[in-house]
Scaffold this active site. Structure first.
Site, PDB file in Angstrom:
ATOM      1  N   PRO A  86      -1.512  -4.772   1.532  1.00  0.00           N
ATOM      2  CA  PRO A  86      -1.839  -5.403   2.805  1.00  0.00           C
ATOM      3  C   PRO A  86      -1.793  -4.452   3.998  1.00  0.00           C
ATOM      4  CG  PRO A  86      -0.323  -6.771   1.577  1.00  0.00           C
ATOM      5  CD  PRO A  86      -0.466  -5.493   0.811  1.00  0.00           C
ATOM      6  N   ASN A  87      -2.765  -4.616   4.847  1.00  0.00           N
ATOM      7  CA  ASN A  87      -2.873  -3.927   6.141  1.00  0.00           C
ATOM      8  C   ASN A  87      -3.270  -2.455   6.048  1.00  0.00           C
ATOM      9  OD1 ASN A  87      -2.024  -6.282   7.657  1.00  0.00           O
ATOM     10  ND2 ASN A  87       0.004  -5.906   6.810  1.00  0.00           N
ATOM     11  N   ARG A  95      -4.137   1.504  13.045  1.00  0.00           N
ATOM     12  CA  ARG A  95      -2.835   0.846  12.948  1.00  0.00           C
ATOM     13  C   ARG A  95      -1.711   1.872  13.138  1.00  0.00           C
ATOM     14  NH1 ARG A  95      -0.026  -0.791   7.262  1.00  0.00           N
ATOM     15  NH2 ARG A  95       1.856  -1.728   8.138  1.00  0.00           N
ATOM     16  N   TYR A 124       1.463   6.200  10.919  1.00  0.00           N
ATOM     17  CA  TYR A 124       0.682   6.318   9.684  1.00  0.00           C
ATOM     18  C   TYR A 124      -0.429   7.369   9.734  1.00  0.00           C
ATOM     19  CZ  TYR A 124       3.086   1.944   8.690  1.00  0.00           C
ATOM     20  OH  TYR A 124       4.055   0.998   8.472  1.00  0.00           O
ATOM     21  N   ASN A 134       0.205   2.266  -3.071  1.00  0.00           N
ATOM     22  CA  ASN A 134       0.861   2.065  -1.793  1.00  0.00           C
ATOM     23  C   ASN A 134       0.740   0.571  -1.540  1.00  0.00           C
ATOM     24  OD1 ASN A 134       1.740   1.814   0.799  1.00  0.00           O
ATOM     25  ND2 ASN A 134       0.584   3.569   1.599  1.00  0.00           N
ATOM     26  N   ALA A 181       3.742  -3.547   2.812  1.00  0.00           N
ATOM     27  CA  ALA A 181       4.989  -4.296   2.953  1.00  0.00           C
ATOM     28  C   ALA A 181       5.366  -5.080   1.696  1.00  0.00           C
ATOM     29  CB  ALA A 181       4.897  -5.228   4.161  1.00  0.00           C
ATOM     30  N   GLU A 198       4.698   5.377  -6.907  1.00  0.00           N
ATOM     31  CA  GLU A 198       4.701   4.643  -5.627  1.00  0.00           C
ATOM     32  C   GLU A 198       4.517   5.671  -4.515  1.00  0.00           C
ATOM     33  OE1 GLU A 198       8.393   2.494  -5.091  1.00  0.00           O
ATOM     34  OE2 GLU A 198       8.049   2.281  -2.939  1.00  0.00           O
ATOM     35  N   HIS A 201       3.941   6.346  -0.145  1.00  0.00           N
ATOM     36  CA  HIS A 201       3.956   5.851   1.238  1.00  0.00           C
ATOM     37  C   HIS A 201       3.610   6.989   2.184  1.00  0.00           C
ATOM     38  CE1 HIS A 201       5.760   2.095  -0.031  1.00  0.00           C
ATOM     39  NE2 HIS A 201       6.599   2.810  -0.759  1.00  0.00           N
ATOM     40  N   ARG A 237      13.355   4.129   8.198  1.00  0.00           N
ATOM     41  CA  ARG A 237      12.844   3.154   9.165  1.00  0.00           C
ATOM     42  C   ARG A 237      13.723   1.898   9.198  1.00  0.00           C
ATOM     43  NH1 ARG A 237       6.642   2.423   8.263  1.00  0.00           N
ATOM     44  NH2 ARG A 237       6.895   1.348  10.287  1.00  0.00           N
TER      45      ARG A 237
HETATM   46  C1  DQA Z   1       3.812   1.921   4.100  1.00  0.00           C
HETATM   47  C2  DQA Z   1       5.236   1.599   4.532  1.00  0.00           C
HETATM   48  C3  DQA Z   1       5.480   0.108   4.520  1.00  0.00           C
HETATM   49  O1  DQA Z   1       6.789  -0.189   4.959  1.00  0.00           O
HETATM   50  C4  DQA Z   1       4.506  -0.594   5.435  1.00  0.00           C
HETATM   51  O2  DQA Z   1       4.674  -1.999   5.358  1.00  0.00           O
HETATM   52  C5  DQA Z   1       3.098  -0.216   5.182  1.00  0.00           C
HETATM   53  C6  DQA Z   1       2.788   1.185   4.950  1.00  0.00           C
HETATM   54  C7  DQA Z   1       3.522   3.433   4.228  1.00  0.00           C
HETATM   55  O3  DQA Z   1       2.542   3.878   3.630  1.00  0.00           O
HETATM   56  O4  DQA Z   1       4.235   4.148   4.915  1.00  0.00           O
HETATM   57  O5  DQA Z   1       2.193  -1.037   5.227  1.00  0.00           O
HETATM   58  O6  DQA Z   1       3.663   1.558   2.748  1.00  0.00           O
END
Ligand code: DQA
Length: 149
Positions: free
Chosen positions: A11-12, A19, A24, A75, A78, A99, A101, A108
């Protein structure tokens, strides 16, 4: 021989570029995917990418990957911090799982310092911005070659 890597974006992540660029980075998801795909293909791997804002889509992609992929790089956004369902799905995938990020969730907010996925993946790469994806590919390659010591 299977040589597909499933790259999953949660998501997102479709909003990358605009964003929170201070967290990011300014690259779009398309740019991350293009770079990952180009590097993977130079090493003989094909990449299938799925981004979804819906948990079930990601779960079904993991299920389908059992028949088609040797590795999953994800990735999960959240969902990393909340999804036991995605963790259960990943546990059914027998291949390599990394995984990834862009930011370093461990540095954080407290809710980001929990990962439901960490226990079902080979390892996590976080905090290196776009380079996190490069390092995730390198981890996949070494794990598949049996030289990730
Ligand atoms: C993320 C870190 C997550 O906490 C966040 O919700 C994201 C991006 C990252 O790539 O740093 O959507 O996965």
């Amino acid at each position: 021989m299977k040589n597909e890597i499933l790259l999953l974006s949660g998501p997102n992540l479709d909003q990358l570029g605009s964003r929170s660029p201070e967290i990011y980075g300014v690259q779009t998801l398309d740019e991350h995917v293009a770079r990952f795909t180009e590097q993977a293909s130079a090493h003989g791997y094909s990449v299938r990418h799925l981004q979804s804002n819906f948990e079930g889509d990601l779960i079904e992609a993991v299920h389908e990957a059992r028949a088609s992929a040797v590795a999953i790089v994800l990735n999960a956004g959240a969902l990393t911090h909340s999804s036991w369902a995605l963790a259960d799905a990943l546990a059914t995938f027998p291949g390599v799982k990394v995984e990834v990020h862009l930011s370093n969730p461990a540095a954080r907010e407290p809710f980001r310092q929990v990962s439901t996925l960490a226990g079902v993946v080979n390892g996590t790469i976080a905090g290196f911005g776009a380079t996190s994806y490069d390092l995730a590919l390198e981890a996949v390659r070494r794990l598949l070659q049996g030289r990730a010591q």
